[in-house]
Design a protein around this motif. Structure first.
Motif, PDB file in Angstrom:
ATOM      1  N   LYS A   1       0.836  -1.205   0.000  1.00 26.33           N
ATOM      2  CA  LYS A   1       0.000   0.000   0.000  1.00 26.33           C
ATOM      3  C   LYS A   1       0.874   1.260   0.000  1.00 26.33           C
ATOM      4  O   LYS A   1       0.579   2.243  -0.702  1.00 26.33           O
ATOM      5  CB  LYS A   1      -0.936   0.019   1.193  1.00 26.33           C
ATOM      6  CG  LYS A   1      -1.942   1.177   1.163  1.00 26.33           C
ATOM      7  CD  LYS A   1      -2.923   1.103   2.324  1.00 26.33           C
ATOM      8  CE  LYS A   1      -4.027   2.152   2.164  1.00 26.33           C
ATOM      9  NZ  LYS A   1      -3.535   3.515   2.007  1.00 26.33           N
ATOM     10  N   LEU A   2       1.966   1.233   0.779  1.00 26.51           N
ATOM     11  CA  LEU A   2       2.890   2.364   0.772  1.00 26.51           C
ATOM     12  C   LEU A   2       3.491   2.568  -0.613  1.00 26.51           C
ATOM     13  O   LEU A   2       3.632   3.695  -1.094  1.00 26.51           O
ATOM     14  CB  LEU A   2       4.014   2.149   1.792  1.00 26.51           C
ATOM     15  CG  LEU A   2       3.662   2.239   3.269  1.00 26.51           C
ATOM     16  CD1 LEU A   2       4.907   1.993   4.114  1.00 26.51           C
ATOM     17  CD2 LEU A   2       3.045   3.581   3.619  1.00 26.51           C
ATOM     18  N   GLU A   3       3.847   1.463  -1.260  1.00 27.30           N
ATOM     19  CA  GLU A   3       4.417   1.551  -2.599  1.00 27.30           C
ATOM     20  C   GLU A   3       3.423   2.181  -3.571  1.00 27.30           C
ATOM     21  O   GLU A   3       3.800   2.982  -4.439  1.00 27.30           O
ATOM     22  CB  GLU A   3       4.813   0.153  -3.081  1.00 27.30           C
ATOM     23  CG  GLU A   3       5.486   0.131  -4.438  1.00 27.30           C
ATOM     24  CD  GLU A   3       5.775  -1.275  -4.909  1.00 27.30           C
ATOM     25  OE1 GLU A   3       6.811  -1.464  -5.569  1.00 27.30           O
ATOM     26  OE2 GLU A   3       4.970  -2.187  -4.631  1.00 27.30           O
ATOM     27  N   LYS A   4       2.164   1.840  -3.423  1.00 27.84           N
ATOM     28  CA  LYS A   4       1.118   2.385  -4.290  1.00 27.84           C
ATOM     29  C   LYS A   4       0.841   3.851  -3.984  1.00 27.84           C
ATOM     30  O   LYS A   4       0.678   4.669  -4.884  1.00 27.84           O
ATOM     31  CB  LYS A   4      -0.171   1.568  -4.126  1.00 27.84           C
ATOM     32  CG  LYS A   4      -1.334   2.065  -4.962  1.00 27.84           C
ATOM     33  CD  LYS A   4      -2.580   1.226  -4.734  1.00 27.84           C
ATOM     34  CE  LYS A   4      -3.770   1.759  -5.537  1.00 27.84           C
ATOM     35  NZ  LYS A   4      -4.996   0.951  -5.293  1.00 27.84           N
ATOM     36  N   ASP A   5       0.799   4.195  -2.689  1.00 24.02           N
ATOM     37  CA  ASP A   5       0.436   5.556  -2.286  1.00 24.02           C
ATOM     38  C   ASP A   5       1.565   6.564  -2.478  1.00 24.02           C
ATOM     39  O   ASP A   5       1.310   7.756  -2.646  1.00 24.02           O
ATOM     40  CB  ASP A   5      -0.006   5.568  -0.811  1.00 24.02           C
ATOM     41  CG  ASP A   5      -1.330   4.841  -0.595  1.00 24.02           C
ATOM     42  OD1 ASP A   5      -2.027   4.578  -1.586  1.00 24.02           O
ATOM     43  OD2 ASP A   5      -1.655   4.532   0.572  1.00 24.02           O
ATOM     44  N   TYR A   6       2.829   6.095  -2.400  1.00 27.63           N
ATOM     45  CA  TYR A   6       3.974   7.002  -2.475  1.00 27.63           C
ATOM     46  C   TYR A   6       4.976   6.525  -3.527  1.00 27.63           C
ATOM     47  O   TYR A   6       6.131   6.229  -3.212  1.00 27.63           O
ATOM     48  CB  TYR A   6       4.653   7.112  -1.109  1.00 27.63           C
ATOM     49  CG  TYR A   6       3.737   7.600  -0.020  1.00 27.63           C
ATOM     50  CD1 TYR A   6       3.488   8.960   0.145  1.00 27.63           C
ATOM     51  CD2 TYR A   6       3.110   6.701   0.848  1.00 27.63           C
ATOM     52  CE1 TYR A   6       2.643   9.417   1.140  1.00 27.63           C
ATOM     53  CE2 TYR A   6       2.259   7.156   1.843  1.00 27.63           C
ATOM     54  CZ  TYR A   6       2.033   8.506   1.981  1.00 27.63           C
ATOM     55  OH  TYR A   6       1.196   8.955   2.964  1.00 27.63           O
ATOM     56  N   PRO A   7       4.559   6.451  -4.788  1.00 27.83           N
ATOM     57  CA  PRO A   7       5.436   5.894  -5.829  1.00 27.83           C
ATOM     58  C   PRO A   7       6.709   6.694  -6.056  1.00 27.83           C
ATOM     59  O   PRO A   7       7.706   6.135  -6.538  1.00 27.83           O
ATOM     60  CB  PRO A   7       4.532   5.899  -7.071  1.00 27.83           C
ATOM     61  CG  PRO A   7       3.523   6.979  -6.812  1.00 27.83           C
ATOM     62  CD  PRO A   7       3.264   6.919  -5.331  1.00 27.83           C
ATOM     63  N   ASP A   8       6.700   7.972  -5.732  1.00 27.30           N
ATOM     64  CA  ASP A   8       7.890   8.797  -5.950  1.00 27.30           C
ATOM     65  C   ASP A   8       8.867   8.738  -4.788  1.00 27.30           C
ATOM     66  O   ASP A   8      10.005   9.212  -4.912  1.00 27.30           O
ATOM     67  CB  ASP A   8       7.485  10.256  -6.171  1.00 27.30           C
ATOM     68  CG  ASP A   8       6.674  10.451  -7.440  1.00 27.30           C
ATOM     69  OD1 ASP A   8       6.861   9.665  -8.388  1.00 27.30           O
ATOM     70  OD2 ASP A   8       5.829  11.368  -7.470  1.00 27.30           O
ATOM     71  N   ASN A   9       8.422   8.183  -3.678  1.00 23.73           N
ATOM     72  CA  ASN A   9       9.254   8.207  -2.472  1.00 23.73           C
ATOM     73  C   ASN A   9       9.551   6.833  -1.886  1.00 23.73           C
ATOM     74  O   ASN A   9      10.357   6.731  -0.964  1.00 23.73           O
ATOM     75  CB  ASN A   9       8.592   9.056  -1.394  1.00 23.73           C
ATOM     76  CG  ASN A   9       8.411  10.492  -1.823  1.00 23.73           C
ATOM     77  OD1 ASN A   9       7.391  10.845  -2.391  1.00 23.73           O
ATOM     78  ND2 ASN A   9       9.403  11.328  -1.569  1.00 23.73           N
ATOM     79  N   PHE A  10       8.880   5.791  -2.398  1.00 23.17           N
ATOM     80  CA  PHE A  10       9.112   4.467  -1.831  1.00 23.17           C
ATOM     81  C   PHE A  10       9.168   3.423  -2.940  1.00 23.17           C
ATOM     82  O   PHE A  10       8.260   3.322  -3.771  1.00 23.17           O
ATOM     83  CB  PHE A  10       8.022   4.107  -0.824  1.00 23.17           C
ATOM     84  CG  PHE A  10       8.178   2.729  -0.220  1.00 23.17           C
ATOM     85  CD1 PHE A  10       9.381   2.328   0.342  1.00 23.17           C
ATOM     86  CD2 PHE A  10       7.122   1.824  -0.227  1.00 23.17           C
ATOM     87  CE1 PHE A  10       9.542   1.061   0.880  1.00 23.17           C
ATOM     88  CE2 PHE A  10       7.264   0.555   0.323  1.00 23.17           C
ATOM     89  CZ  PHE A  10       8.474   0.170   0.876  1.00 23.17           C
ATOM     90  N   ARG A  11      10.257   2.642  -2.922  1.00 23.22           N
ATOM     91  CA  ARG A  11      10.407   1.510  -3.839  1.00 23.22           C
ATOM     92  C   ARG A  11      10.517   0.232  -3.024  1.00 23.22           C
ATOM     93  O   ARG A  11      11.156   0.206  -1.965  1.00 23.22           O
ATOM     94  CB  ARG A  11      11.652   1.676  -4.707  1.00 23.22           C
ATOM     95  CG  ARG A  11      11.575   2.822  -5.691  1.00 23.22           C
ATOM     96  CD  ARG A  11      12.795   2.879  -6.597  1.00 23.22           C
ATOM     97  NE  ARG A  11      12.899   1.689  -7.450  1.00 23.22           N
ATOM     98  CZ  ARG A  11      13.852   1.527  -8.379  1.00 23.22           C
ATOM     99  NH1 ARG A  11      14.779   2.470  -8.545  1.00 23.22           N
ATOM    100  NH2 ARG A  11      13.895   0.433  -9.114  1.00 23.22           N
ATOM    101  N   LEU A  12       9.911  -0.826  -3.517  1.00 23.24           N
ATOM    102  CA  LEU A  12       9.866  -2.117  -2.819  1.00 23.24           C
ATOM    103  C   LEU A  12      10.334  -3.198  -3.776  1.00 23.24           C
ATOM    104  O   LEU A  12       9.747  -3.396  -4.846  1.00 23.24           O
ATOM    105  CB  LEU A  12       8.437  -2.392  -2.350  1.00 23.24           C
ATOM    106  CG  LEU A  12       8.160  -3.722  -1.648  1.00 23.24           C
ATOM    107  CD1 LEU A  12       8.984  -3.857  -0.369  1.00 23.24           C
ATOM    108  CD2 LEU A  12       6.660  -3.850  -1.341  1.00 23.24           C
ATOM    109  N   THR A  13      11.398  -3.908  -3.395  1.00 21.60           N
ATOM    110  CA  THR A  13      11.963  -4.958  -4.237  1.00 21.60           C
ATOM    111  C   THR A  13      12.098  -6.234  -3.418  1.00 21.60           C
ATOM    112  O   THR A  13      12.836  -6.265  -2.432  1.00 21.60           O
ATOM    113  CB  THR A  13      13.342  -4.539  -4.790  1.00 21.60           C
ATOM    114  OG1 THR A  13      13.211  -3.295  -5.491  1.00 21.60           O
ATOM    115  CG2 THR A  13      13.887  -5.595  -5.734  1.00 21.60           C
ATOM    116  N   TYR A  14      11.377  -7.276  -3.841  1.00 23.60           N
ATOM    117  CA  TYR A  14      11.434  -8.562  -3.139  1.00 23.60           C
ATOM    118  C   TYR A  14      12.499  -9.465  -3.749  1.00 23.60           C
ATOM    119  O   TYR A  14      12.774  -9.415  -4.954  1.00 23.60           O
ATOM    120  CB  TYR A  14      10.092  -9.298  -3.247  1.00 23.60           C
ATOM    121  CG  TYR A  14       8.931  -8.657  -2.532  1.00 23.60           C
ATOM    122  CD1 TYR A  14       9.043  -8.205  -1.224  1.00 23.60           C
ATOM    123  CD2 TYR A  14       7.698  -8.539  -3.181  1.00 23.60           C
ATOM    124  CE1 TYR A  14       7.959  -7.636  -0.569  1.00 23.60           C
ATOM    125  CE2 TYR A  14       6.600  -7.979  -2.534  1.00 23.60           C
ATOM    126  CZ  TYR A  14       6.738  -7.524  -1.228  1.00 23.60           C
ATOM    127  OH  TYR A  14       5.654  -6.969  -0.596  1.00 23.60           O
TER     128      TYR A  14
END
Length: 420
Positions: free
Chosen positions: A324-337
């Protein structure tokens, strides 16, 4: 990114001064107040200098001692001025000890009435980082208020999120610190169990954002004994994972300054985690993106990039919140599994976190050239070698020795590692 804290921050300049003076009545000089260094005057009044981040805790403590707060006044520029003007001196408070002003009068200079705000609006500075408020010989006894599973059906092992009540004591902390847990009972030699340290998974305000709780992310340790084949269970992790709401828990700490977040709102934060190493990063991300008006002094504007290594998709801890954070803050948060049992690396083998770092090594190297970029590693110690190998190649493209560069980042307090 727009954080709702930004507007509040612009209106919060009156809170630049971080000390306040409480006028308290109703206390009597006794063993309890003596231990807290309360000088009780003949009038029955005491003037207590309190740092902003401790205001809620000191209110509760004063109430428990039977005191009544008559007034709260800001202290100008952290200085107490004597009425006769002959001297000025600073009176700081640390680790929960109360300081008082001295001289012919403890009345502070009158200040303009500050705009009403949450008492916990503060930016932690390293000088204010609490350490060992509670020690093993005298731990804080807090109750478990919530516990729930983090591993979804089909996942491997047991991992739980748990929250403990802190309202009955003076324990407080900042993001990146750890607390100790002392499991009950004795070992096979009849000695009390030693404490185990766990990274804190909540922000300083707690999951309920009321400054009254601390949370952990705990994986139950269990494995087959290599010689006997019997199941071995970790003493403390099993105890914690079997807790129920209402159970008492002995807590020590907090400890640790290695994993603290920088104060700079424009910093870039690279996070590399395996398993429960996600705990401090959950605290970082919640502080960056979820606290809103509780954080008028910290409006994160940089890039937060989380690399998270787990064995299977059901083992992605806090998956819904992270995505949800990745979706809401695409310019400030990246998520890599890096999902080792489901994804393949470039050579066709299992995908581990070091392989993801290798994939993005050039981007990470470029980020690290920014003096505002901080890198954090938390989790299994075995991942450090692979991460170094991946970044060695990226640095070599620019004629730089990675080992030397990493040491320099460490000196600049931009390289933070907590592995086990």
């Amino acid at each position: 990114m727009h954080n709702s804290a930004a507007t509040a921050s612009n209106n919060n300049t009156q809170y630049q001064n971080r000390l306040f003076v409480y006028e308290v009545k109703g206390l009597s000089q006794n063993g309890n107040t003596n231990s807290l260094n309360y000088p009780i005057r003949r009038s029955g009044s005491v003037f207590i200098t309190v740092p902003y981040h401790r205001m809620n805790q000191e209110m509760r403590r004063i109430t428990r001692l039977g005191g009544q707060i008559v007034s709260i006044k800001p202290l100008n520029d952290d200085v107490v001025s004597e009425v006769n003007g002959t001297s000025q001196h600073r009176d700081f408070v640390s680790r929960g000890n109360l300081g008082t002003s001295h001289g012919q009068s403890n009345q502070p200079k009158q200040q303009p009435q500050a705009q009403s705000k949450s008492m916990t609006q503060t930016k932690a500075k390293k000088a204010d980082v609490p350490v060992n408020i509670y020690r093993p010989k005298n731990p804080y006894i807090g109750k478990c208020t919530e516990i729930y599973d983090l591993v979804e059906e089909g996942g491997i092992g047991t991992c739980r999120h748990m929250t403990f009540d802190l309202s009955g004591g003076d324990l407080y902390y900042v993001e990146g610190q750890s607390i100790g847990i002392i499991p009950p009972g004795t070992d096979d030699k009849g000695n009390s169990h030693k404490l185990r340290l766990y990274s804190i998974a909540s922000t300083r305000h707690g999951d309920a954002m009321d400054d009254k709780t601390v949370s952990l992310c705990v994986r139950k340790l269990e494995y087959q004994h290599p010689e006997t084949g019997e199941l071995v269970e970790g003493v403390c992790s099993t105890y914690l994972c079997n807790l129920k709401p209402g159970d008492d828990v002995a807590i020590t700490g907090p400890v640790g300054k290695e994993m603290l977040l920088p104060d700079d709102e424009d910093a870039n934060i690279i996070m590399m985690a395996t398993g429960t190493g996600i705990a401090p990063f959950r605290a970082y991300l919640w502080r960056m993106f979820k606290e809103g008006d509780l954080n008028p002094d910290y409006n994160f504007k940089g890039l937060a990039w989380l690399f998270f290594g787990i064995p299977t998709s059901p083992n992605i801890l806090y998956k819904e919140d992270l995505e949800k954070l990745e979706k809401d803050y695409p310019d400030n948060f990246r998520l890599t599994y890096a999902i080792s049992r489901e994804q393949k690396n470039s050579e066709g083998g299992r995908m581990y976190i070091q392989h993801r770092i290798a994939e993005y090594a050039d981007q990470l190297w470029e980020l690290m050239q920014n003096p505002k970029t901080h890198t954090y590693i938390c989790g299994l110690k075995g991942m450090e070698g692979g991460i170094d190998e991946a970044l060695t190649g990226a640095a070599a493209k620019h004629g730089v020795n990675w080992d030397e560069y990493r040491k320099q980042m460490k000196k600049e307090h931009r390289w933070h590692v907590e592995t086990y």
